[in-house]
Design a protein around this motif. Structure first.
Motif: not given
Length: 737
Positions: A655-657, A660
């Protein structure tokens, strides 16, 4: 204790802040320093990580050589053997069992001592053994552990002397096991805590009765007694919870006091002008602000217009445009005749900000020179390594006000810099600075500058309330239009060594397409301390990777190294050549972690990615894909699938969040000194509070803190708690130098 400090402490706080050397002696206090414990209160808050009963058993199959352990097991066999040589010495060998697995234990000593030990270890006897797990013939073993033996009902048998265990740490079948060291075993820590409690005696509580009743908390000193001398698991858990609340309330009361102080201060009002430098900049800006940038910009503009100091945190994803928002705020302040400072944590980042802002402003940043636009302002850069002439020029322009925008590093915090009229302080990458360091610029005797703190490390709400409780929080989640995607892949060289060769081939392909490549290493050279653990191979260095690539996979490509030991001029020259595209491959340490903006850089290879934290990996990855070209980030590791380390790396790849990933990162590390300068994670007012695990307590503590300060702001206990907590932060700042 310093007389100035002791003057404002009541008796209870004075006892908690009493130097450990006064209670236990200098030698013992020095041993506790390795656990970052220097006062009586810090020792009392160093609580057992768990409690054992004499009737449970430890899973011996999970033991790992090198671990400090406290385990409970049965004695399966006992044997002794004479040792050849002078003196009547013997070797005693035990085999411990949990009913499934076995563990050898060895003691050496005089024959009479071995005989004494042998009487303690009858077959099928049961005990607690504390020591460091070693290895013999590739199997875990213990050598000379501390021990205490129990009967079938969990009562101590035999003679428990000082080294093995004093009877006062055994109450109703519970034994507290403390985070310990080889020089400070758990038994010694227990004895020291008992001694501190005995010397302290009965003390008044640090919290008012109404607050304790509302939160349903036992008295503090009862909690100290119960957590170190528990009667049962439930009372021990309740006592520990009181200590968690104590930390949370102390932090929140301190933050509330800071908010209250800020509300009573005045700041220069900087309302926007329709015809100033900000209006000129907006008219020539070559891109459109995102919706998030516009909304946050309006909020900041309104707060800058008031006479109460703005205290705002702007958090946003890597590449979300925080610097542009900050620049527009700085220009609004300059329009009102004041100066704005941008404080960066590293010289590379300060220089990058300087170049970026000069490029964005163009002639508007030329200063009051012939031919410059009417509203132009000067821009000054100040870093610690500048030569005397450059530093003198910068400080002169800062002092006479000809530089409306000042960009610099910690050099701005020395007290030797005089500002003409400081109106705004922007702090980039807040996690590199403590609250007290920020206060050096914002705590002026008359008017207080507005403050804008930037961070690209997204923060969960509970963390924001704790770490940034003196700030209002805004978030930028939207990325500017046209930003390309970044593919992240784990290169498992443990299982597939050939994959690394393919990575270098892929780097050549990027360069052949006219693009540039970052290669990041954990260390500069073999002389630098290695983040690898004892059972890992040495981590990669810039020096060896440069040599290997230049002589092999990337032979013939323009390649350079960048790290913190280069002198500033050479460091800047290396960056300038990379920015200009003259260098196509840059091998670097994490000095490029934040702020570096090279739109043509499309690939990053992070060597030994397992040596970096989640936030670092996310920040590093943010250096690519900053233009319209897609990016590729390769995380090179030999971490085994299924391990915590590998799970961390896989999460970054998935993920690139950043929000998170921030929760994962925080869950795997300590919070750091949130009130002082250190952010590393060990010297901290938060010894028990975990901001994710205790989010509900933090929320409730904030409400109680606000109620307390509103109800009785002059309560001596409240003033003591704030002063004592801030004294810890200031002490940490002094340690940081």
């Amino acid at each position: 204790m310093d007389d100035v400090v002791s003057a404002w402490l009541t008796r209870a706080q004075r006892e908690l802040h009493r130097p450990l050397a006064e209670v236990l002696g200098a030698r013992t206090a020095k041993a506790f320093s390795t656990l970052h414990i220097s006062t009586a209160g810090e020792l009392l808050n160093h609580v057992p990580r768990r409690y054992l009963t004499g009737t449970e058993t430890t899973d011996l199959s999970r033991l790992v050589p090198g671990d400090e352990v406290a385990l409970v097991a049965d004695v399966a066999s006992v044997s002794s053997y004479p040792i050849n040589g002078p003196g009547r010495r013997e070797r005693l060998e035990l085999t411990l069992t949990d009913g499934r697995s076995q563990l050898p234990v060895t003691f050496f000593g005089k024959d009479w001592l071995v005989g004494y030990w042998r009487k303690q270890f009858t077959t099928s006897s049961h005990g607690i053994f504390v020591g460091k797990v070693g290895s013999f013939h590739d199997r875990p073993q213990l050598t000379h552990p501390d021990f205490v033996m129990f009967d079938a009902d969990g009562r101590i048998t035999g003679k428990a002397d000082k080294k093995t265990m004093a009877t006062q740490v055994m109450r109703h079948g519970l034994v507290g096991l403390y985070p310990a060291t080889s020089k400070l075993p758990t038994w010694t820590i227990a004895e020291c805590a008992t001694l501190v409690l005995a010397q302290a005696g009965a003390q008044d509580d640090t919290l008012p009765d109404w607050l304790r009743e509302q939160a349903d908390l036992p008295p503090l000193w009862d909690a100290f007694e119960e957590v170190h001398h528990p009667h049962d698991p439930a009372s021990a858990a309740r006592a520990r919870e009181r200590l968690i609340w104590e930390e949370a309330i102390a932090t929140q009361v301190t933050m509330a006091a800071r908010r209250r102080r800020a509300a009573g201060r005045s700041a220069p009002a900087c309302p926007p002008r329709p015809d100033g430098i900000l209006a000129d900049f907006d008219a020539t800006m070559p891109f459109t602000l995102t919706g998030g940038q516009q909304q946050v910009g309006r909020t900041i503009s309104a707060e800058l217009s008031g006479s109460t100091p703005m205290q705002r945190l702007l958090q946003g994803e890597v590449g979300s445009g925080k610097t542009l928002v900050a620049l527009r705020a700085m220009l609004q302040v300059v329009d009102s005749g004041h100066q704005a400072v941008l404080l960066a944590p590293t010289e590379v980042l300060a220089q990058q900000h300087h170049a970026t802002i000069r490029g964005l402003l163009g002639e508007l940043g030329a200063g009051r020179v012939l031919g410059a636009p009417e509203h132009a302002t000067g821009i000054a850069l100040l870093t610690g390594s500048m030569n005397a002439a450059s530093r003198r020029d910068a400080t002169t322009r800062i002092a006479d006000g000809s530089a409306g925008i000042i960009i610099g590093t910690h050099a701005l915090l020395t007290g030797k810099v005089d500002f003409a009229d400081l109106g705004l302080v922007v702090v980039d990458e807040q996690h590199r600075f403590g609250v007290e360091q920020r206060g050096v610029l914002t705590s002026t005797p008359d008017q207080h500058p507005h403050e804008l703190v930037l961070t690209a490390t997204p923060i969960p709400r509970s963390v924001a309330m704790t770490v940034f409780g003196d700030l209002q929080v805004s978030s930028l989640r939207e990325l500017p239009a046209g930003r390309a995607d970044v593919q992240t892949t784990v290169v498992d060289v443990g299982s597939h060594p050939a994959w690394l060769s393919r990575a270098w081939q892929r780097a050549r392909e990027e360069v052949a397409a006219g693009h540039q490549v970052f290669i990041v290493c954990p260390r500069i050279d073999a002389h630098e301390p290695d983040p690898a653990s004892s059972d890992q191979r040495p981590s990669a260095t810039v020096e060896e990777v440069c040599e290997m690539l230049a002589g092999g996979p990337l032979r013939g490509l323009p390649l350079e190294a960048l790290h913190s030991r280069l002198d500033p001029d050479r460091k800047q020259a290396v960056m300038d050549r990379f920015v200009a595209g003259q260098t196509q491959v840059l091998v670097s340490t994490t000095v490029i972690e934040v702020g570096v903006d090279i739109p043509n850089a499309t690939m990053m290879v992070i060597m030994d990615a397992d040596r970096f934290g989640v936030s670092q990996l996310h920040q590093l990855r943010g250096r690519i894909g900053r233009g319209q070209l897609p990016g590729l980030c390769l995380l090179v590791t030999d971490a085994q699938p299924g391990t915590t380390t590998r799970e961390r790396i896989d999460a970054v790849a998935a993920t690139r969040d950043g929000f998170q990933l921030a929760e994962l990162d925080l869950a795997q590390r300590h919070e750091g000194n949130i009130l002082g300068a250190s952010q590393a994670g060990r010297s901290s007012p938060l010894r028990l509070v975990k901001v994710l695990e205790h989010a509900e307590i933090i929320t409730a503590a904030r409400e109680l803190a606000d109620a307390w300060i509103a109800r009785d702001p002059e309560d001596p206990r409240l003033l003591d708690m704030v002063a004592a907590t801030e004294q810890l932060a200031e002490g940490d700042l002094m340690e940081q130098g």
